[in-house]
Design a protein around this motif. Structure first.
Motif, short mmCIF file in Angstrom:
data_model
loop_
_atom_site.label_atom_id
_atom_site.label_comp_id
_atom_site.label_asym_id
_atom_site.label_seq_id
_atom_site.Cartn_x
_atom_site.Cartn_y
_atom_site.Cartn_z
N ARG A 177 -13.64 6.09 -4.46
CA ARG A 177 -12.27 6.58 -4.44
C ARG A 177 -11.33 5.41 -4.20
NH1 ARG A 177 -12.13 12.18 -3.98
NH2 ARG A 177 -14.13 13.13 -3.41
N GLY A 178 -10.23 5.40 -4.91
CA GLY A 178 -9.25 4.35 -4.75
C GLY A 178 -8.35 4.62 -3.56
N VAL A 179 -8.32 3.68 -2.63
CA VAL A 179 -7.46 3.79 -1.46
C VAL A 179 -6.20 2.98 -1.72
CG1 VAL A 179 -7.27 3.44 1.03
CG2 VAL A 179 -9.49 4.04 0.02
N LEU A 180 -5.05 3.62 -1.57
CA LEU A 180 -3.77 3.00 -1.86
C LEU A 180 -3.15 2.40 -0.60
CD1 LEU A 180 -2.37 5.88 -4.11
CD2 LEU A 180 -3.30 3.70 -4.90
N TRP A 181 -2.69 1.16 -0.74
CA TRP A 181 -2.09 0.44 0.38
C TRP A 181 -0.77 -0.20 -0.05
CZ3 TRP A 181 -3.98 0.16 5.32
CH2 TRP A 181 -5.32 0.51 5.52
N ARG A 182 0.20 -0.20 0.84
CA ARG A 182 1.37 -1.05 0.65
C ARG A 182 1.02 -2.46 1.12
NH1 ARG A 182 5.87 2.31 3.89
NH2 ARG A 182 4.25 1.98 5.47
N HIS A 183 1.54 -3.46 0.42
CA HIS A 183 1.27 -4.84 0.82
C HIS A 183 1.64 -5.07 2.27
CE1 HIS A 183 0.81 -7.03 -3.26
NE2 HIS A 183 0.68 -5.74 -3.48
N ARG A 184 2.81 -4.61 2.68
CA ARG A 184 3.30 -4.97 4.02
C ARG A 184 2.43 -4.41 5.14
NH1 ARG A 184 6.82 -1.06 6.49
NH2 ARG A 184 7.42 0.67 5.10
N ASP A 185 1.76 -3.29 4.91
CA ASP A 185 0.94 -2.73 5.97
C ASP A 185 -0.24 -3.64 6.31
OD1 ASP A 185 2.47 -0.41 6.34
OD2 ASP A 185 1.49 0.57 4.65
N ILE A 186 -0.86 -4.20 5.27
CA ILE A 186 -1.98 -5.13 5.50
C ILE A 186 -1.47 -6.50 5.92
CG2 ILE A 186 -3.94 -6.28 4.42
CD1 ILE A 186 -4.49 -3.41 4.96
N VAL A 187 -0.38 -6.97 5.28
CA VAL A 187 0.18 -8.27 5.63
C VAL A 187 0.54 -8.32 7.10
CG1 VAL A 187 2.19 -9.78 5.32
CG2 VAL A 187 0.99 -8.87 3.32
N GLU A 188 1.24 -7.30 7.59
CA GLU A 188 1.65 -7.28 8.99
C GLU A 188 0.46 -7.35 9.94
OE1 GLU A 188 4.03 -3.83 9.53
OE2 GLU A 188 5.79 -4.66 8.53
N ARG A 391 -2.37 1.96 8.31
CA ARG A 391 -2.79 3.19 7.65
C ARG A 391 -2.50 3.10 6.17
NH1 ARG A 391 0.34 5.86 11.56
NH2 ARG A 391 1.68 6.61 9.89
N PRO A 392 -3.43 3.56 5.32
CA PRO A 392 -3.18 3.57 3.88
C PRO A 392 -2.23 4.72 3.51
CG PRO A 392 -5.27 4.62 4.33
CD PRO A 392 -4.76 4.11 5.65
N LEU A 393 -1.78 4.69 2.27
CA LEU A 393 -0.96 5.80 1.77
C LEU A 393 -1.80 7.03 1.47
CD1 LEU A 393 1.34 3.82 -0.71
CD2 LEU A 393 1.88 4.58 1.61
N GLY A 394 -3.07 6.80 1.14
CA GLY A 394 -3.97 7.91 0.81
C GLY A 394 -4.88 7.51 -0.33
N TYR A 395 -5.50 8.51 -0.95
CA TYR A 395 -6.41 8.29 -2.07
C TYR A 395 -5.69 8.47 -3.40
CZ TYR A 395 -10.19 8.72 1.38
OH TYR A 395 -11.01 8.55 2.47
N HIS A 396 -6.02 7.62 -4.34
CA HIS A 396 -5.44 7.70 -5.68
C HIS A 396 -5.84 9.00 -6.37
CE1 HIS A 396 -3.96 6.42 -9.54
NE2 HIS A 396 -5.16 6.30 -10.07
N LYS A 397 -4.85 9.74 -6.82
CA LYS A 397 -5.04 10.98 -7.59
C LYS A 397 -5.87 12.04 -6.84
CE LYS A 397 -6.54 9.23 -11.58
NZ LYS A 397 -6.78 9.01 -13.03
N ASP A 398 -5.76 12.06 -5.52
CA ASP A 398 -6.50 13.04 -4.73
C ASP A 398 -5.65 13.46 -3.53
OD1 ASP A 398 -8.35 14.65 -3.48
OD2 ASP A 398 -10.03 13.26 -3.74
#
Length: 542
Positions: A177-188, A391-398
Motif C-alpha cells: 500500500r502506498g503511504v502518502l507523506w508531505r515533505h515537511r513532515d519528514i523533513v522536520e 504522521r502520514p496523510l494516509g494510504y493512496h486510494k484507500d
C-alpha cells in the motif's frame, strides 16, 4: 522548523558545496554540482514526457547512483518516486505500478524483461527509461543517459513543504500500500534528529540548511553514509535524504547482493561514519567478515564508523554484542513502519553490554487500547503502538483504511496506529509482539500468509494449505507451508516452491513444505494456525 521540499533543500546544499562529494559507488563519484545538474537534466526530460506536479515516477533499480538521481529529479518537478521491490514478479510489479498511477518507469537493463511484461498491464505508463548495464535495450525504452544528455537543466522553481511523496509498504495486509507523506513532515522530524545529534540548532529555511552544511564540512564533521540496505526500503531511503541535508556523502556498494567484505572495504576506503543494515541477515555476515579478515592477518579498519542502524528485522542480542565487541560504533535498533515511527528504540553505546541496554518507547510513541484510551506503561498491559509525529496523510486510494489508521486518544492527541502490539515488562523494557500472527517478517521482508496460500492453492494437485512463520537464526523467521494434496496426488516440495516462485517474489517462497493428510480447520472453515505451526515445527524443527 524547515517547511520546504526535499529538492529545494538539496539544491541549496549543492549551491553551497558544489565541489564536495555527494554520491559515491566504487570508482564513480558525483560532486554536488554534478548530481544537481544530472538530476535537473533528468527532470527536464521527465517534464518533456508530460509529467509534472503530482506525477509518479516508478523506480526499479538496485542501489546505484541513478536511484537517488531519479528521486531528486522527481522531487524537482514536484512529483514523487515510487519504490519498487527488485524481487517482485511480473504481477506484483504491475500491481504497484498501476496502483501508484505511475507515468514513467526507470529500470536497469537487467530487470527490463520483468518490466516489459508488467508494462503491458499498465496503460497509464507513458514511458520507460532504461539505465544501461550492458543488457539489450527494451523495445520502445528511452536510454536514461540519452535523456539526461538531450535536455538542458530544468530551471529551479518554487516548491512547497506540502508537496507529497509516496512510499509503498512491504505488503503486511496482503498487498503493498502506498503511504502518502508531505515533505515537511519528514523533513522536520529528521532535521530535528540530525541537527540535535550534531549539536546545532535546527535551521528554519533552505539558506540556513546550506549554511549548516558548510559549517559541518568546514569542521570535518559532515557524515558519510553507507547505504548497505536497499534504498527501496524506508530506512536507507530516509537516511540518505537527511544526511544530504547536512552536506553528507552517500556511499553505495557495487554488488547487488550484500557482501560484508565489500562493505567493510568501503567503510575503510571512504571513512564511513554511519550505515544502515537489516538486522541479523546483515550483521551476522559483518561479524564473520571481520573475523575472517583478522584471521587472515589484515583486519578491516572500522575506526571511522560511529553508528550502525537497523530497522525492519530481528537483530538478536548475541549478534549485537559481537559487533559491539569488534567495532567502536553505537548500535541503534528501531521498530517502525512505512507509516512512520520509530515506536521503539534499542540504543547501545560503544563498548556497552547489550543486556544492560533497554528497549524504550519512542519519544512520540504511546500504548493505546482499541478504544483509543491510553495505557500506563507501568501496568504491563498489552496495547497498540501509536505515535503522534510524524504522521502520514494516509494510504493512496484507500480512504477507508486511511481513516482506521488514525485515532484521537484520551489526551486529545491524534495518533497513527499501524497495528503493532507491544507492552512494557516489569523490568521497564518495551517488548514488541508484532502486527498479528499472519504477518511473517523474513530478513526484513514482510510476507502475508494468505497471499502465499493462494499461490500454493493454484497448483492443481494441492487440496488445502496453511502458511506459518518459524524462528530462523539467519532470517528471523522462515516461511513454512503445511499442505494437503489431492487424493492420489504426488507433488514434491520443489514443485510447490516452483509454483509459488512463478507467481510471487522469492522471499515469499516457503523454505520448507510439510505434507499432511488434512489441513485442520474450524467448523466454519477458518484456519487453525496454531495447529499448523505446531505441525510445521515438529516436522522441520523450530
Amino acid at each position: 522548523m524547515v517547511n520546504e521540499s526535499w529538492a529545494t533543500l538539496w539544491e541549496s546544499v549543492a549551491s553551497a558545496l558544489p565541489d564536495h562529494p555527494a554520491l559515491v559507488q566504487g570508482e564513480r563519484a558525483l560532486r554536488w554540482s554534478e548530481l544537481d545538474e544530472r538530476a535537473s537534466r533528468l527532470a527536464a526530460g521527465l517534464s518533456a514526457l508530460g509529467t509534472g506536479r503530482g506525477s509518479r515516477v516508478a523506480v526499479l533499480l538496485h542501489n546505484r547512483p541513478e536511484y537517488l538521481e531519479t528521486v531528486f529529479a522527481a522531487y524537482k518537478i514536484r512529483g514523487a518516486p515510487v519504490n519498487l521491490n527488485v524481487r517482485y514478479r511480473e504481477a506484483e510489479l504491475a500491481e504497484v505500478i498501476d496502483d501508484s498511477d505511475a507515468e514513467v518507469l526507470v529500470v536497469e537493463g537487467g530487470l527490463a524483461g520483468l518490466a516489459d511484461t508488467a508494462r503491458a498491464r499498465c496503460p497509464g505508463l507513458r514511458a520507460v527509461l532504461q539505465v544501461d548495464d550492458g543488457s539489450p535495450r527494451l523495445d520502445g525504452a528511452l536510454g536514461y543517459e540519452e535523456v539526461i544528455a538531450g535536455h538542458p537543466p530544468m530551471p529551479r522553481i518554487e516548491r512547497s513543504g506540502d508537496d507529497v511523496f509516496i512510499l509503498y509498504t512491504g505488503g503486511t495486509t496482503g498487498r503493498p500500500r502506498g503511504v502518502l507523506w508531505r515533505h515537511r513532515d519528514i523533513v522536520e522530524t529528521l532535521c530535528l534528529v540530525a541537527y540535535t545529534q550534531a549539536g546545532m540548532p535546527v535551521p528554519e529555511d533552505a539558506a540556513a540548511v546550506a549554511a549548516r552544511a558548510v559549517e559541518l564540512r568546514a569542521a570535518g564533521a559532515a557524515p558519510v553514509f553507507l547505504a548497505a540496505s536497499p534504498l527501496m526500503h524506508g530506512t536507507a531511503f530516509y537516511l540518505a535524504q537527511v544526511l544530504w541535508l547536512v552536506g553528507g556523502t552517500v556511499v553505495l556498494l557495487e554488488g547487488h547482493g550484500f557482501d560484508a567484505h565489500e562493505m567493510w572495504r568501503a567503510v575503510e576506503r571512504h571513512r564511513v561514519t554511519t550505515t544502515a543494515i537489516v538486522g541479523d541477515v546483515f550483521a551476522r555476515r559483518m561479524v564473520a567478515a571481520l573475523d575472517d579478515a583478522a584471521a587472515g592477518g589484515r583486519g578491516h579498519d572500522t575506526s571511522s564508523l560511529r553508528r550502525i542502524l537497523s530497522s525492519g528485522a530481528a537483530w538478536t542480542p548475541a549478534v549485537k554484542q559481537a559487533l559491539l565487541d569488534r567495532t567502536a560504533a553505537a548500535l541503534v535498533d528501531q521498530v517502525g513502519s512505512t507509516e512512520g515511527g520509530p515506536t521503539m528504540i534499542h540504543l547501545m553505546a560503544p563498548g556497552a553490554r547489550v543486556e544492560h541496554c533497554r528497549w524504550v518507547l519512542g519519544s512520540a510513541a504511546r500504548l493505546l487500547r482499541e478504544d483509543g484510551s491510553l495505557i500506563d506503561p507501568a501496568s504491563g498491559e498489552v496495547g497498540l503502538l501509536g505515535f503522534s509525529a510524524p504522521r502520514p496523510l494516509g494510504y493512496h486510494k484507500d480512504p477507508e483504511r486511511s481513516a482506521s489508521l488514525f485515532r484521537v486518544a484520551a489526551d486529545g492527541v491524534t495518533y497513527c496506529v499501524p497495528g503493532d502490539h507491544a507492552y512494557v515488562d516489569a523490568a521497564g523494557d518495551a517488548v514488541l509482539l508484532g502486527r498479528g500472527s499472519l504477518c511473517i517478517n523474513t530478513g526484513g521482508e514482510k510476507v502475508y500468509v494468505e497471499e502465499v496460500e493462494g499461490a500454493i492453492l493454484a497448483h492443481p494437485e494441492v487440496l488445502d494449505a496453511n502458511v506459518v512463520g518459524l524462528p530462523d537464526e539467519e532470517w528471523g523467521s522462515a516461511v513454512v507451508a503445511v499442505v494437503a494434496l489431492q487424493p492420489g496426488a504426488e507433488v514434491t516440495e520443489a514443485e510447490i516452491q516452483a509454483a509459488v516462485r512463478s507467481r510471487l517474489a522469492g522471499y515469499k517462497v516457503p523454505r520448507r513444505v510439510v505434507v499432511v493428510d488434512e489441513v485442520r480447520r474450524t467448523p466454519v472453515g477458518k484456519a487453525q494456525y496454531a495447529w499448523a505451526r505446531e505441525v510445521a515445527a515438529a516436522a522441520v524443527g523450530g
